[in-house]
Design a protein around this motif. Structure first.
Motif, short mmCIF file in Angstrom:
data_model
loop_
_atom_site.label_atom_id
_atom_site.label_comp_id
_atom_site.label_asym_id
_atom_site.label_seq_id
_atom_site.Cartn_x
_atom_site.Cartn_y
_atom_site.Cartn_z
N ASN A 152 2.37 -8.60 7.22
CA ASN A 152 1.88 -7.49 6.40
C ASN A 152 2.76 -6.28 6.64
O ASN A 152 3.63 -6.28 7.52
CB ASN A 152 0.42 -7.16 6.75
N ILE A 153 2.54 -5.25 5.84
CA ILE A 153 3.17 -3.96 6.06
C ILE A 153 2.08 -2.96 6.41
O ILE A 153 0.90 -3.14 6.08
CB ILE A 153 3.97 -3.47 4.83
N TRP A 154 2.48 -1.87 7.10
CA TRP A 154 1.54 -0.83 7.47
C TRP A 154 2.21 0.54 7.35
O TRP A 154 3.44 0.64 7.25
CB TRP A 154 1.06 -1.00 8.92
N LEU A 155 1.37 1.57 7.39
CA LEU A 155 1.85 2.95 7.40
C LEU A 155 1.79 3.49 8.83
O LEU A 155 0.96 3.07 9.64
CB LEU A 155 0.97 3.83 6.49
N LEU A 156 2.66 4.44 9.11
CA LEU A 156 2.61 5.10 10.41
C LEU A 156 1.52 6.15 10.46
O LEU A 156 0.89 6.37 11.50
CB LEU A 156 3.96 5.74 10.73
N ASN A 157 1.29 6.82 9.33
CA ASN A 157 0.32 7.90 9.28
C ASN A 157 -0.80 7.57 8.30
O ASN A 157 -0.63 6.77 7.38
CB ASN A 157 1.01 9.21 8.87
N GLU A 158 -1.92 8.22 8.50
CA GLU A 158 -3.06 8.01 7.62
C GLU A 158 -2.76 8.52 6.22
O GLU A 158 -2.11 9.55 6.04
CB GLU A 158 -4.29 8.74 8.19
N ASP A 159 -3.21 7.77 5.21
CA ASP A 159 -3.05 8.15 3.81
C ASP A 159 -4.41 8.05 3.15
O ASP A 159 -4.99 6.97 3.04
CB ASP A 159 -2.05 7.22 3.13
N GLU A 160 -4.92 9.19 2.70
CA GLU A 160 -6.28 9.21 2.14
C GLU A 160 -6.38 8.33 0.91
O GLU A 160 -7.44 7.74 0.65
CB GLU A 160 -6.67 10.65 1.78
N GLN A 161 -5.32 8.24 0.11
CA GLN A 161 -5.37 7.41 -1.09
C GLN A 161 -5.21 5.91 -0.77
O GLN A 161 -5.43 5.08 -1.63
CB GLN A 161 -4.27 7.81 -2.07
N ARG A 162 -4.82 5.60 0.46
CA ARG A 162 -4.68 4.19 0.85
C ARG A 162 -5.38 3.96 2.19
O ARG A 162 -4.74 3.71 3.21
CB ARG A 162 -3.19 3.82 0.92
N PRO A 163 -6.69 4.06 2.19
CA PRO A 163 -7.45 3.88 3.45
C PRO A 163 -7.27 2.46 3.98
O PRO A 163 -7.26 1.49 3.23
CB PRO A 163 -8.90 4.13 3.02
N GLY A 164 -7.13 2.38 5.29
CA GLY A 164 -6.90 1.08 5.91
C GLY A 164 -5.44 0.70 5.98
O GLY A 164 -5.10 -0.38 6.47
N GLY A 165 -4.56 1.58 5.50
CA GLY A 165 -3.14 1.25 5.50
C GLY A 165 -2.42 1.59 6.78
O GLY A 165 -1.32 1.10 7.02
N LYS A 166 -3.04 2.42 7.65
CA LYS A 166 -2.37 2.83 8.88
C LYS A 166 -2.41 1.71 9.92
O LYS A 166 -3.40 0.99 10.05
CB LYS A 166 -3.04 4.08 9.45
N PHE A 167 -1.34 1.61 10.67
CA PHE A 167 -1.25 0.60 11.73
C PHE A 167 -2.11 1.03 12.92
O PHE A 167 -1.94 2.12 13.45
CB PHE A 167 0.20 0.42 12.18
N GLU A 168 -3.02 0.16 13.32
CA GLU A 168 -3.87 0.40 14.47
C GLU A 168 -3.85 -0.84 15.34
O GLU A 168 -4.06 -1.96 14.87
CB GLU A 168 -5.31 0.71 14.05
N PHE A 169 -3.62 -0.66 16.66
CA PHE A 169 -3.51 -1.79 17.56
C PHE A 169 -4.81 -2.60 17.64
O PHE A 169 -4.77 -3.81 17.89
CB PHE A 169 -3.10 -1.33 18.96
#
Length: 846
Positions: free
Chosen positions: A756-773
């Motif tokens: 999968n791909i992930w974001l480094l920072n939180e994006d309100e328009q794409r919730p759940g997209g940030k990488f979390e361990f």
């Protein structure tokens, strides 16, 4: 439509017939199908250095091939066709062809060629005759296994065999079932399927107690002592004939690298003493002297070392003519023949020839010379000959003259090329017109001008495009929806081009293949969503290290790209509707000033061998510019970012690694493992990565159950309904693919993809997209499928079909394909349907 349905149901009937046929249907009474060979070790003695693959290789009778290790497709293809009916069909077809040819001859036309019925191809080309048990071959295989084990140090081994028969309720023994077989053979009368068990008792392993060498010619003593330090025969290691043979080759090569031009491996033999009564052997390596050239003289002579007397180079050699002009130039310790026809600077040739006058002969230097001259890509034929100078030297020292004959290839060429493309999982076709000059400055510099144009099928947004939008004409008028054209100028220089002081300080040996590439290219791309132009120029330095494994390095100190994006009205409206500043910024104009470094490591030595390769890339952009602007206190646009020539330049660090492992299960079946991880970090002058530097998931080369750029990021739902390519800052991916032959040029594959791909920072328009361990492992997408590869030598076409097994775009508890989809039904108002994605690609995915 009726015709298509007819073909479809015919195919279903053929497949059903193949699967329903008994593999033993055509066997006669007393014949039994060999379905497996099994090697069974009956004791627990050490056998780590034994290879079951090698042991299986000496067994003479092999069972019929299986697809995916499950189904004997080739045997069933052979059995499904009745030979009597096939003969009738061939005779009828031949009679029809003969009748038609009689009429054609009467009319003065060429005759038609007779080709057997297509079922003949199915039976005799695709099909494979049943492997019928032959106990004579089985006994010979037993003898071969004993010899193999003996050569591996098991001098007291014992091998016998028994045969088990396969029953629908499992394996059972029945030794007296059939009179035509030995008592040790067991057969099932109904299935007629047998499994041979080779029972192996290795007994004790013999190891090396002592290793020594004996030399008839004491003048070799010093050189042999140095070479023996790297011997493959080690005290305490298992006795192994293959290691002894490899030691003979190694020592021969070592002696030839020390000047012994006439040294051959027949001068080396070994004596093995196994009479120690303690499961150990003493090995003596004996090096003999060559015999005199006079057959009547039995006196041994010394091994000679050879020095190079002269080196002659003919760079305009014509193999059809023996003419050599009288004009000869002596320069750089070598003679250049036919000097008036010399197309290359003497320094170029000298830098790529490692055979030097006055030095001892060295086989490795000869091989390096050939490789480097071939690497210049200026010669059709390369021939290196050595001539022993009679009467020169003495009993222990001789002299050689070396002649290098080079036949130049055409200096200039103009080529028209067409090719299938598969870039970033987008399928397309392209055409090129390329002019090439292989020796533009007499230093084997390769100058190329390339003009290209192509069409690609890319995923587009699901928004309508207004009729006045120029982009619409591309997607409507052409079978592909993306038009691309451009040009490229490149100059290849076979050395590192640095300032002189720097070059002299860090100059690499020529055998490290240093080279420099200068490149400028321009690309125009028009697709329904936007029009993009890319101008790029770079300089790259490439070189390799001479180790037992391949180590290639690529360094781009300057890689500058200007990317201009003109978005369509509908696409801009879609971005405005989403109102995601980070996503919108990815589609803005970009100025990238990057420095790149790549390292490629591989231990692959043969095309069909187990291997591992690792490619690591590091890319830095905008750091130098940003530092200069900070130090000089340059003003920021809107107080937020710096601009260069009116464009905001990108600043980021990007690093990724691609690991590929190839394991051969048999000579033609293999498993490929791939692991990829990458991260891009924007900072300073950038809030997001440039679109072309971002990571994406899905597509024909990645996670094939998803379309390109529709997966992720994280647990964000699949983006097809959003109409925007999904990109991220982090990519983690793993693939496993099993490849197996089907017939001739057709290869099958079964695969599992995950990532999968992930974001480094939180994006309100794409919730759940940030990488979390604590949750990223729950957001790994999984897909599985099968495919076909059609290898036409010059082109490999690939078709892959895959199902989504685990979809992170669904809520937890419904992501696995087998889990109930109650909430999905409530949300979408329809039942969940497993997603199947079909991919068409060029070449292997990895």
């Amino acid at each position: 439509m009726v015709k298509q349905l007819t073909y479809f149901f015919s195919l279903l009937m053929l497949v059903g017939t193949l699967f329903s046929c008994s593999p033993t249907r055509n066997l006669s009474k007393g014949e039994n199908l060999l379905v497996a060979n099994k090697i069974v070790f009956k004791d627990k003695h050490e056998r780590k250095h034994l290879s079951e693959d090698d042991m299986s290789g000496v067994i003479r009778q092999k069972p019929n091939r299986k697809i995916l290790g499950l189904y004997r497709f080739h045997l069933q293809a052979y059995n499904v066709v009745s030979p009597q009916k096939l003969e009738e069909k061939n005779q009828k077809k031949k009679a029809r062809i003969d009748k038609r040819n009689t009429r054609r001859i009467a009319k003065g036309k060429d005759t038609l060629e007779y080709k057997p019925h297509w079922l003949d191809w199915l039976r005799n080309t695709v099909g494979e005759p049943p492997v019928i048990l032959d106990t004579v071959s089985t006994q010979k295989s037993t003898d071969q296994l004993e010899k193999y084990l003996f050569n591996k140090g098991f001098f007291l081994n014992e091998v016998d065999y028994d045969v088990q028969y396969r029953h629908k309720f499992g394996y059972i023994f029945k030794k007296l079932f059939h009179d035509s077989l030995p008592d040790s053979v067991e057969v099932n009368a109904r299935t007629q399927k047998v499994v041979i068990h080779y029972n192996i008792r290795t007994r004790s392993l013999y190891t090396i107690n002592k290793f020594q060498f004996t030399i008839d010619d004491l003048l070799l003593l010093d050189d042999v002592k140095k070479s023996v330090k790297s011997s493959l025969i080690i005290k305490g290691a298992p006795y192994d004939v293959d290691k002894i043979e490899a030691e003979r080759d190694r020592l021969t090569s070592s002696m030839r690298n020390k000047g012994y031009y006439q040294f051959q491996k027949q001068f080396i033999y070994f004596e093995v003493d196994s009479s120690l009564n303690k499961h150990a052997v003493n090995i003596k390596e004996i090096i003999t002297n060559p015999a005199s050239e006079n057959e009547a003289d039995s006196v041994k002579i010394h091994h000679k070392k050879f020095r190079i007397r002269n080196v002659y180079v003919n760079t305009s050699y014509d193999p059809k003519s023996s003419f050599v002009g009288a004009d000869t130039l002596y320069a750089l310790d070598m003679y250049f023949l036919n000097f008036e026809l010399l197309r290359y600077r003497p320094e170029l040739i000298a830098d790529n020839v490692f055979i030097k006058a006055g030095r001892y002969y060295n086989e490795q230097a000869e091989n390096y010379t050939y490789t480097r001259l071939a690497g210049l890509k200026n010669f059709k034929f390369i021939n290196i000959d050595f001539e022993v100078i009679q009467g020169a030297g003495n009993d222990t020292l001789g002299y050689l003259d070396c002649t290098i004959r080079l036949t130049p290839s055409d200096r200039q060429s103009l080529a028209f090329e067409t090719e299938g493309t598969n870039r970033s999982s987008n399928l397309g076709i392209s055409g090129n017109v390329a002019y090439k000059n292989k020796n533009i400055f007499r230093g084997a510099e390769r100058f190329e001008v390339r003009l290209r144009g192509g069409l690609e099928a890319q995923q587009t947004s699901n928004v309508s495009v207004s009729s006045d939008d120029a982009n619409q004409t591309v997607s409507e008028a052409l079978p592909f929806n993306t038009l691309e054209y451009g040009g490229e100028l490149s100059l290849y220089i076979p050395e590192l081009v640095f300032p002189k002081k720097v070059y002299n300080s860090f100059r690499l040996p020529r055998y490290n293949e240093p080279r420099t590439n200068l490149n400028f290219n321009y690309s125009f791309q028009q697709r329904p969503d936007y029009t993009r132009t890319i101008s790029n120029t770079y300089i790259s330095y490439l070189f390799s290290l001479t180790t037992k494994n391949r180590n290639n390095f690529i360094f781009n100190p300057f890689d500058i790209s200007f990317i201009r994006i003109d978005k369509s009205t509908a696409f801009q409206e879609r971005l405005d509707e989403i109102n995601n500043s980070f996503l919108s910024a990815s589609y803005n104009d970009q100025l990238i000033t990057a420095t790149k470094f790549s390292h490629i490591w591989s231990n692959e030595r043969q095309l069909r061998s187990n291997s591992t390769s690792i490619m690591t890339n590091l890319e830095l952009s905008g750091n130098i510019l940003s530092t200069i602007y900070d130090v000089t206190n340059q003003p920021k646009t809107n107080g937020e970012y710096y601009e260069l020539m009116g464009n905001r330049f990108s600043q980021y660090t990007r690093i990724d690694s691609d690991i590929r492992i190839k394991k051969f299960l048999t000579k033609k079946t293999r498993v490929i493992y791939r692991f990829f991880g990458g991260i891009g970090i924007p900072y300073g002058n950038s809030e997001v990565l440039p679109f072309v530097k971002s990571y994406f998931g899905g597509g024909s080369n990645d996670i094939r159950a998803w379309q390109a750029r529709t997966l992720g990021p994280g647990s964000v739902p699949d983006s097809l309904d959003q109409g925007i390519d999904q990109i991220g800052d982090i990519l983690i991916e793993a693939n496993v693919e099993y490849r197996f032959p089907i017939v001739d040029f057709v290869e099958g594959a079964a695969f599992v993809d995950g990532g999968n791909i992930w974001l480094l920072n939180e994006d309100e328009q794409r919730p759940g997209g940030k990488f979390e361990f604590d949750r990223f492992y729950k957001e790994i997408a999984l897909g599985a499928g099968v495919g076909l590869r059609f290898d036409f030598s010059f082109l490999l076409i690939r078709i892959d079909g895959a199902f989504q097994i685990h979809d992170p775009g669904l809520i937890e508890g419904e992501r696995w394909i087998f889990e109930p989809k109650d909430i999905y039904y409530q949300t979408h108002g329809r039942a969940y349907r497993p997603t199947f994605n079909l991919n068409l690609g060029i070449n292997y995915p990895f």
